[in-house]
Design a protein around this motif. Structure first.
Motif, PDB file in Angstrom:
ATOM      1  N   ALA A  79       0.940  -1.221   0.142  1.00  0.00           N
ATOM      2  CA  ALA A  79      -0.049   0.222  -0.209  1.00  0.00           C
ATOM      3  C   ALA A  79       1.085   1.295   0.131  1.00  0.00           C
ATOM      4  O   ALA A  79       2.070   1.426   0.589  1.00  0.00           O
ATOM      5  N   GLN A  80       0.492   2.366  -0.605  1.00  0.00           N
ATOM      6  CA  GLN A  80       1.208   3.454  -0.495  1.00  0.00           C
ATOM      7  C   GLN A  80       0.656   4.805  -0.095  1.00  0.00           C
ATOM      8  O   GLN A  80      -0.721   4.552   0.192  1.00  0.00           O
ATOM      9  N   TRP A  81       1.271   5.662   0.510  1.00  0.00           N
ATOM     10  CA  TRP A  81       0.989   6.712   1.218  1.00  0.00           C
ATOM     11  C   TRP A  81       0.065   7.474   0.288  1.00  0.00           C
ATOM     12  O   TRP A  81       0.120   7.784  -0.840  1.00  0.00           O
ATOM     13  N   SER A  82      -0.984   8.263   1.198  1.00  0.00           N
ATOM     14  CA  SER A  82      -1.996   9.034   0.532  1.00  0.00           C
ATOM     15  C   SER A  82      -2.512   9.858   1.545  1.00  0.00           C
ATOM     16  O   SER A  82      -2.533   9.933   2.674  1.00  0.00           O
ATOM     17  N   PHE A 105      -2.642   8.570   5.227  1.00  0.00           N
ATOM     18  CA  PHE A 105      -1.304   9.007   5.821  1.00  0.00           C
ATOM     19  C   PHE A 105      -1.208   8.232   7.559  1.00  0.00           C
ATOM     20  O   PHE A 105      -0.269   8.264   7.951  1.00  0.00           O
ATOM     21  N   ASP A 106      -2.503   8.722   8.020  1.00  0.00           N
ATOM     22  CA  ASP A 106      -2.292   8.137   9.492  1.00  0.00           C
ATOM     23  C   ASP A 106      -2.647   6.784   9.818  1.00  0.00           C
ATOM     24  O   ASP A 106      -2.703   6.449  10.945  1.00  0.00           O
ATOM     25  N   LEU A 107      -2.454   5.924   8.754  1.00  0.00           N
ATOM     26  CA  LEU A 107      -2.763   4.427   8.955  1.00  0.00           C
ATOM     27  C   LEU A 107      -3.693   3.830  10.110  1.00  0.00           C
ATOM     28  O   LEU A 107      -3.414   3.428  11.060  1.00  0.00           O
ATOM     29  N   ALA A 128       2.412   6.750  15.758  1.00  0.00           N
ATOM     30  CA  ALA A 128       2.335   5.449  16.653  1.00  0.00           C
ATOM     31  C   ALA A 128       2.464   5.740  18.061  1.00  0.00           C
ATOM     32  O   ALA A 128       2.886   5.342  18.950  1.00  0.00           O
ATOM     33  N   GLU A 129       2.132   7.360  18.307  1.00  0.00           N
ATOM     34  CA  GLU A 129       2.266   7.589  19.900  1.00  0.00           C
ATOM     35  C   GLU A 129       0.915   6.955  20.666  1.00  0.00           C
ATOM     36  O   GLU A 129       0.316   6.245  20.040  1.00  0.00           O
TER      37      GLU A 129
END
Length: 318
Positions: A79-82, A105-107, A128-129
């Motif tokens: 999968a690629q960033w968007s 982008f925020d997965l 990932a905080e």
């Protein structure tokens, strides 16, 4: 009769001994196989101190906004960033990622799970905080990169380390440096040692690139172009890669060449035709080169930077 028992006892002993040897052989073989399996896994420690156990060659990788480095290493993610539901992607990489589905982008956890990854690489700890890391870790081994990896060269080498492709990453850097060196020589031979700057035009608002980030590194470090005094001034207090500059301030720019990334084509002519900018050397002499935001100028990596250099060569050193 005695000889019969003696012979059978002898053959029985041989049989038992053979069985023991076979058992030991199987046990030894199993131990070797197990050792091989154990050896194929690598344990790395990420920027937050997590120990991450990685298989020998992950096949289904999600590494948002790190795709330049993956592609440079010959690897395609699942999968690629968007941004905005896939409406904004890294267009300059689409020759390699054309058929790769997008992920926000925020997965989002559900989206990540749907791709069944065997490795997740996150370029910033902010994504990932809190408890997010544990959620990602339950989906697949998750490696968090740190601030020390922000330089594109460091990022490439770190991605190479994570994927056990360190030698290939080094070769990518070597090839890039050779290409940049040749381009630098071509520019010097054809136009000398001019100054240049890059601005990002967003609805007639000017953002100037830092001399230590993004395309600024390419122009001033890799190609050796002169850094205008205003770029140095703005860069000294820059909080990010791009800094907003007022029109009144920008008129001070002493750049021989001006590279403009336009986010709004309709606003572009209004900006560059403003009478206040008429005496900027690049505008006065017609040395203004424009690109839209789908180009590589807003990104950084071996592929993005090579494309930027090609654009510079085509613009000022034909």
């Amino acid at each position: 009769m005695t000889n019969f028992f003696k012979k059978n006892t002898f053959f029985t002993g041989i049989l038992i001994f053979s069985m023991l040897l076979a058992a030991c052989g199987n046990q030894s073989s199993s131990s070797v196989d197990k050792a091989k399996v154990d050896h194929s896994n690598r344990v790395l420690t990420d920027s937050l101190g997590h120990e991450v156990t990685l298989s020998e060659s992950p096949q289904r990788i999600i590494a948002p906004y790190l795709e330049d480095h993956l592609v440079a290493l010959g690897i395609k993610p699942v999968a690629q960033w968007s941004v905005k539901g896939g409406s904004s992607i890294q267009d300059y990489l689409q020759e390699s990622l054309k058929h790769i589905p997008t992920i926000e982008f925020d997965l989002p956890f559900e989206a990540v799970t749907s791709f069944n990854p065997d490795l997740i690489v996150i370029g910033s700890s902010e994504i990932a905080e809190g408890e997010k890391y544990e959620q990602y870790r339950k989906i697949a081994p998750t490696y968090i990169m740190g601030a020390e990896d922000n330089n594109w060269r460091n990022k490439l080498m770190k991605v190479g380390e994570i994927l056990d492709q360190t030698d290939k990453a080094k070769k990518v850097l070597t090839d890039y440096d050779q290409f940049a060196k040749k381009a630098k020589e071509d520019i010097h031979n054809k136009v000398g040692n001019p100054s240049a700057t890059v601005i990002w035009n967003i609805n007639n608002t000017i953002y100037m690139v830092s001399d230590k980030a993004s395309s600024g590194i390419v122009l001033y470090e890799d190609l050796g172009l002169k850094t205008p005094s205003l770029v140095k001034e703005i860069s000294a207090s820059a909080a990010g890669d791009w800094s907003q500059v007022s029109l009144e301030k920008f008129v001070q720019i002493d750049a021989d060449y001006l590279f403009v990334i336009n986010s709004d084509r309709t606003g572009n002519s209004t900006l560059l035709n403003d009478p206040l900018l008429a005496n900027i050397p690049a505008i006065k002499n017609g040395y203004v080169y424009e690109f839209d935001q789908s180009s590589s100028w807003l990104y950084s990596g071996a592929i993005a930077n090579r494309q930027i250099i090609e654009n510079v060569l085509d613009s000022i050193a034909k």
